[in-house]
Scaffold this motif. Structure first.
Motif, PDB file in Angstrom:
ATOM      1  N   ILE A   1       0.843  -1.200   0.000  1.00  0.00           N
ATOM      2  CA  ILE A   1       0.000   0.000   0.000  1.00  0.00           C
ATOM      3  C   ILE A   1       0.880   1.253   0.000  1.00  0.00           C
TER       4      ILE A   1
ATOM      5  N   LEU B   1       0.677   4.050  -2.991  1.00  0.00           N
ATOM      6  CA  LEU B   1       0.403   5.459  -2.698  1.00  0.00           C
ATOM      7  C   LEU B   1       1.538   6.351  -3.192  1.00  0.00           C
ATOM      8  N   ARG B   2       2.756   5.828  -3.152  1.00  0.00           N
ATOM      9  CA  ARG B   2       3.886   6.632  -3.601  1.00  0.00           C
ATOM     10  C   ARG B   2       3.882   6.779  -5.115  1.00  0.00           C
TER      11      ARG B   2
ATOM     12  N   GLY C   1      -1.886   8.554  -7.513  1.00  0.00           N
ATOM     13  CA  GLY C   1      -2.917   9.074  -6.645  1.00  0.00           C
ATOM     14  C   GLY C   1      -2.517  10.370  -5.972  1.00  0.00           C
TER      15      GLY C   1
ATOM     16  N   LEU D   1      -1.359  11.246  -3.092  1.00  0.00           N
ATOM     17  CA  LEU D   1      -0.127  11.365  -2.305  1.00  0.00           C
ATOM     18  C   LEU D   1       1.137  11.196  -3.149  1.00  0.00           C
TER      19      LEU D   1
ATOM     20  N   LEU E   1      -4.358   8.055   6.567  1.00  0.00           N
ATOM     21  CA  LEU E   1      -3.395   8.302   5.493  1.00  0.00           C
ATOM     22  C   LEU E   1      -3.623   9.654   4.824  1.00  0.00           C
TER      23      LEU E   1
ATOM     24  N   ARG F   1      -1.677  14.380   3.383  1.00  0.00           N
ATOM     25  CA  ARG F   1      -1.960  15.512   2.480  1.00  0.00           C
ATOM     26  C   ARG F   1      -2.445  16.739   3.250  1.00  0.00           C
TER      27      ARG F   1
ATOM     28  N   HIS G   1     -12.577  10.218  -2.599  1.00  0.00           N
ATOM     29  CA  HIS G   1     -12.353  10.401  -1.165  1.00  0.00           C
ATOM     30  C   HIS G   1     -13.707  10.611  -0.500  1.00  0.00           C
TER      31      HIS G   1
ATOM     32  N   MET H   1      -9.842   7.749   2.178  1.00  0.00           N
ATOM     33  CA  MET H   1      -9.361   7.475   0.819  1.00  0.00           C
ATOM     34  C   MET H   1      -9.886   6.135   0.283  1.00  0.00           C
TER      35      MET H   1
ATOM     36  N   GLU I   1     -10.057   5.814  -3.624  1.00  0.00           N
ATOM     37  CA  GLU I   1      -8.723   5.875  -4.214  1.00  0.00           C
ATOM     38  C   GLU I   1      -7.941   4.588  -3.960  1.00  0.00           C
ATOM     39  N   ILE I   2      -8.024   4.057  -2.751  1.00  0.00           N
ATOM     40  CA  ILE I   2      -7.293   2.816  -2.464  1.00  0.00           C
ATOM     41  C   ILE I   2      -7.838   1.678  -3.326  1.00  0.00           C
TER      42      ILE I   2
ATOM     43  N   LEU J   1      -6.305   2.171  -6.754  1.00  0.00           N
ATOM     44  CA  LEU J   1      -4.880   1.832  -6.778  1.00  0.00           C
ATOM     45  C   LEU J   1      -4.683   0.319  -6.778  1.00  0.00           C
TER      46      LEU J   1
END
Lengths: 292, 292
Positions: free
Chosen positions: A167, A171-172, A175, A177, A208, A212, B145, B163, B166-167, B170
């Motif tokens: 995860i 995220l890196r 999206g 973040l 998380l 942001r 979100h 999130m 979004e998760i 991803l």
């Protein structure tokens, strides 16, 4: 220690491969490491790969563990069910070719929740066999997928796979973040603050987002964001263990990620003990010694 | 209802834009919708965009809400702090050009955790102004979100950004679950089973891995995986609300995602009430009416 190799042990993972020439008493005499993990191979490639390993390490029987025994590897070696003993694992090896054994994984098949592992079980048995951990213990193997593994009297009774590292990587990469998490993750104040938030968090997907909002509201420095986010993820994972007090957590695998988990476990009131390297070859040797 | 437009209301988001010609009494007389969200525009493009909107909807004052007021939009309209009232929001509008107002967002700035929103606050105020929700209420706005928003006596007192969507996106695009989550997400048995797991989950990053292990161990059908994973994520979010009993959750926004949240809220013992469309224009009209 004798000087002659008896077999070749292979730790055959998704992206990497390590192979060892091992004596009949378990001494590692020679080794190699390369990037020929299962993602770089097709099922038909394995006989030639075995011949190549034998050309490099000697004409010996081969015993392989890890993702090589998955449906993305050479062939699927069916999981054995937990509670799983070393003897049951050794008995369930499959032989895809003459003098080649693949060790299966372990599954939680009939319980409240399903889970699977393939490779970590050999490390756990090896750590117990080598005396690096007691037969009844809690293990943690940080990685792309962290594993918590419990043993009772030498049998694996329960385990949990946690997608912490994956995860973080997702995220890196993409999206909202993305671009905020490119800094180095260190075990400093920002990581510890993140662990604190993670330990207290009930809603990971909400916590998380504080990366942001913290940046937007100047409550988090840009250079700290990666460490803080990693702390949230690891803290949220560690925080779900109610069993950290009163017994050590045996950490399998070294490196920076294990150090981060050790710090988070300590912050949660537990004690992490690093298991020395060599558990995988110890485990393979124990399986080799039980071969029929 | 009078027939003359008094101003142009713009809901200017990240990827989409909706604009409305509105009468002095708040009647929507004309509208347009297009893909000219802030990601498709540079800061210097906005004066021409305003001229274009006026050419299409009439030579009127403009009032815009949403991400247009962010640091990725036209200009950053500083957040006002919660507790936030409609009057405070109206007073804090910025004017980047003659007869153009941008409505700021709301921030949790000094509390235990930071959070921000930009656009949802206008929908909440609009729903209350239109009588679609009482002044003291709990709102939920599902989306990439999800936002949970609490109001007391018409003021936004607390909110949480999650999130969830979004998760899910991803995980569907990359990583070990990629390729398993491409099916349609429906509100059937698989979704409800996932919600049940999510509600009971303490470790989201572990429970999500059950999608993979469930597939490997034939406990989850491939066609059900996307709905099950969505259920886990939404259930884990809804499960963190201890305040669902005894009062309705006012759902902002319609569509499939709102229906999924409504089902999960019901499964958790709460009651979801869908707020009718038009809250954003109601909110903008209230801000317009308070202009100084």
């Amino acid at each position: 220690m004798d000087g002659r190799a008896a077999y070749i042990a292979v730790d055959w993972g998704t992206t990497n491969r390590r192979a060892f020439a091992v004596s009949g008493s378990g001494a590692v005499l020679d080794s190699l490491q390369d990037g020929r993990g299962i993602l770089s191979l097709a099922p038909g490639d394995y006989p030639a790969e075995i011949a190549d390993l034998r050309a490099r390490l000697g004409p010996h029987p081969v015993i392989a563990v890890g993702m090589v025994g998955s449906n993305r590897g050479w062939l699927s070696a069916p999981y054995i069910a937990a509670p799983a003993t070393l003897a049951a694992l050794a008995k369930a090896c499959v032989e895809p070719a003459p003098d080649v054994r693949i060790v299966p994984g372990v599954a939680l098949r009939d319980g409240q929740r399903p889970d699977v592992m393939r490779g970590e079980e050999v490390q756990v048995f090896g750590a117990i066999e080598a005396g690096s951990a007691p037969p009844t213990a809690l293990f943690c193997q940080p990685g792309t997928h962290n594993k918590w593994i419990e043993t009772v009297d030498g049998a694996i009774t329960d385990f949990t796979t946690v997608m912490t590292g994956e995860i973080f990587a997702l995220l890196r990469a993409q999206g909202i973040l993305a671009g905020m998490l490119d800094g180095e993750v260190g075990n400093g104040a920002a990581f510890r603050a993140g662990v604190g938030r993670g330990l207290a968090s009930r809603n990971l997907a909400a916590t998380l987002f504080e990366v942001r909002s913290g940046l937007l509201l100047d409550r988090l420095a840009p250079d700290d964001a990666a460490s803080y986010a990693s702390g949230i993820l690891i803290g949220a994972d560690v925080g779900t263990r109610d069993d950290l007090q009163g017994r050590p957590v045996h950490l399998l695998g070294g490196g920076p990620l294990a150090a981060l988990y050790a710090a988070a476990i300590a912050q949660a009131g537990g004690t992490a003990v690093i298991v020395p390297d060599g558990s995988t070859t110890s485990g393979i040797h124990a399986i080799w010694s039980l071969r029929t």
